[in-house]
Design an enzyme around this catalytic site. Structure first.
Site, mmCIF file in Angstrom:
data_model
loop_
_atom_site.group_PDB
_atom_site.id
_atom_site.type_symbol
_atom_site.label_atom_id
_atom_site.label_comp_id
_atom_site.label_asym_id
_atom_site.label_seq_id
_atom_site.Cartn_x
_atom_site.Cartn_y
_atom_site.Cartn_z
ATOM 1 N N GLY A 1 0.788 -1.217 0.000
ATOM 2 C CA GLY A 1 0.000 0.000 0.000
ATOM 3 C C GLY A 1 0.821 1.268 0.000
ATOM 4 O O GLY A 1 0.271 2.370 -0.038
ATOM 5 N N CYS B 1 -7.604 -3.093 -32.078
ATOM 6 C CA CYS B 1 -8.854 -2.799 -32.778
ATOM 7 C C CYS B 1 -10.008 -2.456 -31.841
ATOM 8 O O CYS B 1 -11.094 -2.110 -32.313
ATOM 9 C CB CYS B 1 -9.252 -4.003 -33.631
ATOM 10 S SG CYS B 1 -8.112 -4.337 -34.987
ATOM 11 N N ASP B 2 -9.799 -2.570 -30.545
ATOM 12 C CA ASP B 2 -10.858 -2.315 -29.578
ATOM 13 C C ASP B 2 -10.958 -0.819 -29.285
ATOM 14 O O ASP B 2 -9.963 -0.176 -28.921
ATOM 15 C CB ASP B 2 -10.557 -3.078 -28.288
ATOM 16 C CG ASP B 2 -11.716 -3.052 -27.310
ATOM 17 O OD1 ASP B 2 -12.686 -2.310 -27.541
ATOM 18 O OD2 ASP B 2 -11.642 -3.780 -26.298
ATOM 19 N N TYR C 1 2.578 -2.212 -12.164
ATOM 20 C CA TYR C 1 1.447 -2.915 -12.760
ATOM 21 C C TYR C 1 1.193 -2.431 -14.181
ATOM 22 O O TYR C 1 0.073 -2.068 -14.554
ATOM 23 C CB TYR C 1 0.199 -2.762 -11.876
ATOM 24 C CG TYR C 1 0.443 -3.250 -10.474
ATOM 25 C CD1 TYR C 1 0.499 -4.615 -10.202
ATOM 26 C CD2 TYR C 1 0.676 -2.360 -9.425
ATOM 27 C CE1 TYR C 1 0.762 -5.077 -8.918
ATOM 28 C CE2 TYR C 1 0.945 -2.808 -8.139
ATOM 29 C CZ TYR C 1 0.986 -4.164 -7.896
ATOM 30 O OH TYR C 1 1.263 -4.621 -6.629
ATOM 31 N N GLU D 1 5.557 -5.496 2.286
ATOM 32 C CA GLU D 1 5.501 -5.974 0.907
ATOM 33 C C GLU D 1 5.306 -4.815 -0.069
ATOM 34 O O GLU D 1 4.343 -4.790 -0.840
ATOM 35 C CB GLU D 1 4.369 -6.989 0.755
ATOM 36 C CG GLU D 1 4.479 -8.193 1.676
ATOM 37 C CD GLU D 1 3.198 -9.013 1.716
ATOM 38 O OE1 GLU D 1 2.284 -8.720 0.904
ATOM 39 O OE2 GLU D 1 3.089 -9.915 2.561
ATOM 40 N N PRO D 2 6.216 -3.838 -0.091
ATOM 41 C CA PRO D 2 6.052 -2.712 -1.016
ATOM 42 C C PRO D 2 6.249 -3.135 -2.463
ATOM 43 O O PRO D 2 7.165 -3.886 -2.784
ATOM 44 C CB PRO D 2 7.149 -1.734 -0.575
ATOM 45 C CG PRO D 2 8.213 -2.621 0.008
ATOM 46 C CD PRO D 2 7.464 -3.745 0.680
ATOM 47 N N GLY D 3 5.396 -2.654 -3.338
ATOM 48 C CA GLY D 3 5.549 -2.887 -4.772
ATOM 49 C C GLY D 3 5.721 -1.578 -5.508
ATOM 50 O O GLY D 3 6.806 -1.211 -5.922
#
EC number: 4.1.1.17
Length: 432
Positions: A265, A377-378, A406, A298-300
């Site tokens: 977080g 193409c979306d 991410y 648990e830092p990301g």
């Protein structure tokens, strides 16, 4: 996992830089031909020039998107962590960005690793990192992954259900368990974890009893307030709840617990400063009587987000009155999936290498309301709307800072646009 791995060692930034470019080589020389990669030392304000040099290289003839990883930024962030939370060991969340060079420098600076799958454990072990530096922080694991963890010696793991206890007892009885509890307040997290993971207060004692009956070791407690949390008060309640679990375990006659995992977080900048103050205050209030306690986190995104910059090419253009519409060669099915799944806001800076070579950043140029599309193409693949940009042409570039969290890790190969092939270049910036 795609990409090359650099070898780094030592805690000194100069030593890390030297080891990444190869022993004895000058800082601007290419690394020896041993699989390591060239690292360019730069002043902080020279990063843009470095990206321009990559764009003009022959390697960019196909004008594919690329990343720049600033190792100097990673060193600075680790310094901030150790200064603000000196008694909390970071276990970097590999899921956030598993770029091998990034994992290597984090390891060299003392980070351990939070893995959520067999594949992530393999990424970390492949770098020569010891299994005792890994927490298997997935409360619900496939049995095959538990068997693999037992085989390679990854013992510390989380759980939040009795069924998980039974799987672990069967396949990895040497595990050291951390029951994961659900924080009662997720504090406006960008990506809340509570709806999926974490034991409710009334479930804690049955979970402890289940582990006790299975003769498994319960080493401590874990929680996660949610990814990208904007309210540091969430840590206060979660740490208080963790203390209650310690007390419940003691009442059950269980062995003394020695680990507290405060999860993730954390976001760099002001949020981290306030979060660090809140965490230290709560620990002093609730765990000051536990001098032997090992505290981990648990830092990301704290380490990953600001360390990576993404460069993309303008591959198409359409003009509709004052509106400018551009297509670029990365998008929501690739690196910008963070816009959908991580609720991120991206920002673009132009590098008009074709249309405005004397003023590539277009400083002072007229801007237009702009839409930026990704390559698929979306129609959902829309990166920016109502964004002000100058006039650009096909083969100009758009650069996106703060693209480490991410992003590529969660990209797909939809429509044949392969996110995993995007190259990462290495730089090491020093303060100007």
């Amino acid at each position: 996992m795609a990409g090359q791995t650099i070898i780094v060692s030592g805690l000194n930034p100069a030593a890390i830089l030297q080891s990444t470019i190869g022993g004895g080589a000058s800082p601007t020389a290419a690394a020896a031909e041993n699989g390591t990669r060239k690292v360019i030392p730069l002043s902080r304000d020279a990063l843009q020039d470095f990206m321009l040099s990559i764009i003009t290289q022959k390697l960019q003839d196909e004008k594919q998107p690329f990343y720049v990883l600033d190792l100097g930024e990673v060193v600075s962030l680790m310094d901030q962590w150790k200064s603000s939370l000196p008694n909390i060991r970071p276990f970097y969340a590999v899921k956030c960005n598993p770029e091998p060079s990034f994992l290597s420098i984090l390891s060299a600076m003392g980070s351990n690793f939070d893995c959520a799958s067999r594949a992530e454990i393999e990424y970390v072990l492949a770098l020569g990192i010891s299994p005792d530096r890994i927490v298997f922080a997935n409360p619900c694991k496939p049995e095959s992954d538990i068997i693999f963890a037992a085989k390679v010696g990854v013992n510390l793991t989380t759980y939040d259900s009795e069924d998980e206890v039974y799987k672990i007892r069967k396949h990895h009885p040497k595990s050291e368990l951390l029951p994961r509890i659900k924080p009662m307040f997720d504090g406006n997290a960008r990506c809340p974890m509570g709806p999926k993971y974490g034991a409710l207060p009334e479930e804690v004692e049955p979970l402890l009893r289940a582990a006790q009956a299975a003769r498994l070791t319960v080493s401590g407690v874990s929680f996660h307030i949610g990814s990208g949390d904007a309210d540091s008060n969430a840590y206060l309640g979660a740490i208080a709840a963790a203390k209650e679990v310690f007390e419940t375990a003691a009442k059950l006659g269980m062995s003394k617990m020695t680990v507290l995992d405060v999860g993730g977080g954390f976001t760099s900048g002001h949020q981290f400063t306030t979060a660090a103050v809140a965490v230290k205050s709560a620990l002093k209030q609730h765990f000051d009587d536990e001098p032997e306690l090992t505290i981990i986190a648990e830092p990301g995104r704290f380490f990953a987000e600001t360390a990576f910059t993404l460069a993309t090419t303008v591959i198409g253009k359409r003009v509709r009155g004052e509106l400018r519409e551009y297509w670029i060669n990365d998008g929501l099915y690739g690196s910008m999936n963070c816009v959908l799944y991580d609720h991120a806001t991206v920002n673009a800076t132009p590098l008009a290498v074709l249309s405005n070579r004397t003023n590539v950043t277009c400083g002072g140029s007229k801007t237009f309301p702009t839409t930026v599309f990704g390559p698929t193409c979306d129609a959902l693949d829309t990166v920016l709307r109502d964004y002000q940009l100058p006039e650009l042409q096909v083969n100009d570039w758009l650069v996106f800072p703060n693209m480490g969290a991410y992003t590529k890790a969660a990209g797909s190969n939809f429509n044949g646009f392969n996110t995993s092939t995007i190259v990462t270049h290495l730089a090491y910036t020093y303060p100007s």
